[in-house]
Design an enzyme around this catalytic site. Structure first.
Site, mmCIF file in Angstrom:
data_model
loop_
_atom_site.group_PDB
_atom_site.id
_atom_site.type_symbol
_atom_site.label_atom_id
_atom_site.label_comp_id
_atom_site.label_asym_id
_atom_site.label_seq_id
_atom_site.Cartn_x
_atom_site.Cartn_y
_atom_site.Cartn_z
ATOM 1 N N GLY A 163 -24.823 4.348 2.442
ATOM 2 C CA GLY A 163 -23.862 4.601 1.455
ATOM 3 C C GLY A 163 -24.228 4.443 0.010
ATOM 4 O O GLY A 163 -24.406 2.951 -0.416
ATOM 5 N N VAL A 164 -24.973 5.200 -0.842
ATOM 6 C CA VAL A 164 -25.257 4.725 -2.189
ATOM 7 C C VAL A 164 -24.270 5.569 -3.180
ATOM 8 O O VAL A 164 -24.993 5.917 -4.190
ATOM 9 C CB VAL A 164 -26.752 5.071 -2.437
ATOM 10 C CG1 VAL A 164 -27.454 4.270 -1.678
ATOM 11 C CG2 VAL A 164 -27.147 6.553 -2.221
ATOM 12 N N GLY A 165 -22.973 5.334 -3.132
ATOM 13 C CA GLY A 165 -22.097 5.788 -3.816
ATOM 14 C C GLY A 165 -21.965 4.739 -4.903
ATOM 15 O O GLY A 165 -22.956 4.086 -5.557
ATOM 16 N N VAL A 210 -20.046 1.705 -4.924
ATOM 17 C CA VAL A 210 -20.416 0.274 -4.730
ATOM 18 C C VAL A 210 -21.771 0.150 -4.284
ATOM 19 O O VAL A 210 -22.624 -0.672 -4.569
ATOM 20 C CB VAL A 210 -19.500 -0.091 -3.554
ATOM 21 C CG1 VAL A 210 -19.720 -1.458 -3.146
ATOM 22 C CG2 VAL A 210 -17.879 -0.159 -4.098
ATOM 23 N N LYS A 251 0.824 -1.249 0.234
ATOM 24 C CA LYS A 251 -0.008 0.021 0.124
ATOM 25 C C LYS A 251 0.883 1.148 -0.173
ATOM 26 O O LYS A 251 1.816 1.280 0.575
ATOM 27 C CB LYS A 251 -0.824 0.199 1.109
ATOM 28 C CG LYS A 251 -2.062 0.993 1.283
ATOM 29 C CD LYS A 251 -3.414 0.370 0.634
ATOM 30 C CE LYS A 251 -4.492 1.074 0.559
ATOM 31 N NZ LYS A 251 -5.703 0.365 0.151
#
Ligand code: NAD
Length: 347
Positions: free
Chosen positions: A178-180, A182, A78
């Protein structure tokens, strides 16, 4: 560094600075046992460099586990860049970052993570051949979130099968946080399967759009934990499984794409004691890295991605079954399997 509680025999932790562009970055390579390490780049305005080191150590270890569970030929790594992703970005910064990635000669492959978008990685890719998640190029895989969401949907069904005795979601109520990218795609799959949706977000436009397309009921962000639902699907924030939310959740299943859902690892046992079956986040959300791995392989194939995704969901099923049979929390079982896979490749 070596005394840091998050240090886990990382193979290498590389510090980079570039005076001209102001780049300050760490690339942590946890393991290359299963192949070259891969994991996205995060840009974050850390309070201090110690926090930055800890984040790099933890996230890279997490990528080793995620990649092992996804059965892709990659170790875990990372990159973290210290800075404000809204104000500190420049072409020079991402070019310098690209040179840093290139200097590791393929031991680490980068892609997007929090604070980093495709445009940033495309600049870095002008300096390194070890960048993926691109929109152009021979094997470009583009936005990974539709594949992540497909995996989340399949994972929800696997978890429902164990919790309710059926994977039929028709008539089940799913609370989606969360409805971004994904969360939005996941809602579409769920609605198609006949689930009743209750959704929340801090973005009213995204809420209205998903509600219009799926018939979802909208609730305020903090009310999502109290919804009388069968399944809770977190697709926004980390640390949402904590002592406060656990008291409020009425669901039997928690399964969603958000990273780092457990506030602390011991929450896994608390969730189990509360009678909730939790799909470990880094297992259920591995679709995105599978998509990126297809690009890194040099020739993107959707068939390969679909096969790997099904294998991953099979692994999720094994984790859930082992946890149920042994009475252990699902996150511990997942960690054990991931560690065993990495260990087995060492001998
Ligand atoms: P995104 O930014 O597209 O969506 C996140 C959504 O969460 C946004 O709509 C945002 O408004 C909403 N949100 C923010 N704060 C909120 C709050 N307090 N309450 C409710 N909603 C809130 O991001 P994404 O790519 O969909 O990723 C979502 C999660 O999934 C993240 O945790 C990410 O790390 C994880 N993840 C994503 C992928 C991928 O392929 N994109 C892969 C693996 C894991």
């Amino acid at each position: 560094m070596f005394d840091n509680p998050s240090f886990d025999n990382h193979e290498g932790v590389h510090f980079f600075s570039d005076e001209k562009s102001g780049l300050r970055a760490i690339i942590a390579i946890h393991s290359t046992t299963l192949g070259p390490s891969s994991g996205g780049t995060r840009m974050w305005d850390y309070a201090n460099s110690a926090d930055m080191v800890t984040d790099a150590l933890r996230l890279s270890q997490g990528m080793s586990y995620k990649n092992a569970m996804a059965s892709i030929p990659h170790g875990g790594g990372k990159a973290v860049i210290w800075g404000n992703s809204k104000t500190d970005k420049s072409e020079a910064l991402f070019r310098a970052f690209g040179r840093a990635v290139e200097s590791l000669q393929g031991k680490y492959w980068t892609a997007e993570d929090v604070g980093i978008d495709t445009a940033d990685i495309e600049i870095a890719a002008q300096e390194t051949g070890y960048a993926a998640g691109l929109t152009t190029g021979k094997a470009a895989s583009g936005d990974p979130s539709p594949i992540t969401a497909l995996g989340v949907f399949k994972g929800i069904k696997q978890t429902a099968l164990r919790a309710f005795g059926t994977d039929d979601l028709n008539g089940k109520t799913v609370a989606v946080q969360g409805v971004g990218s994904v969360g939005g795609y996941t809602c579409e799959h769920l609605a198609e399967a006949g689930a009743n949706l209750v959704i929340t977000d801090i973005d009213q436009e995204a809420l209205d759009d998903i509600s219009k397309r799926t018939g979802a009921k909208i609730v305020a962000p903090d009310d999502i934990y109290d919804v009388d639902a069968d399944i809770f699907s977190p697709n926004a924030l980390g640390a949402i499984l904590n002592a406060d939310t656990l008291k409020r959740l009425k669901v039997k299943v928690v399964a969603g794409g958000a990273n780092n859902q457990l506030k602390t690892p011991d929450m896994g046992e608390k969730v189990r004691e509360a009678g909730i079956l939790y799909a470990p986040d880094y297992v259920i959300n591995g679709g995105g890295i599978i998509n990126v791995a297809a690009e890194i392989s040099g020739s993107y194939s959707r068939d390969w991605v679909d096969q790997k995704l099904d294998t991953l969901i099979g692994t999720l099923g094994t984790v859930l079954d082992d946890a149920i049979a042994s009475g252990k929390p699902t996150n511990e079982v997942a960690d054990e399997i991931a560690r065993a896979r990495i260990q087995a490749a060492k001998v």
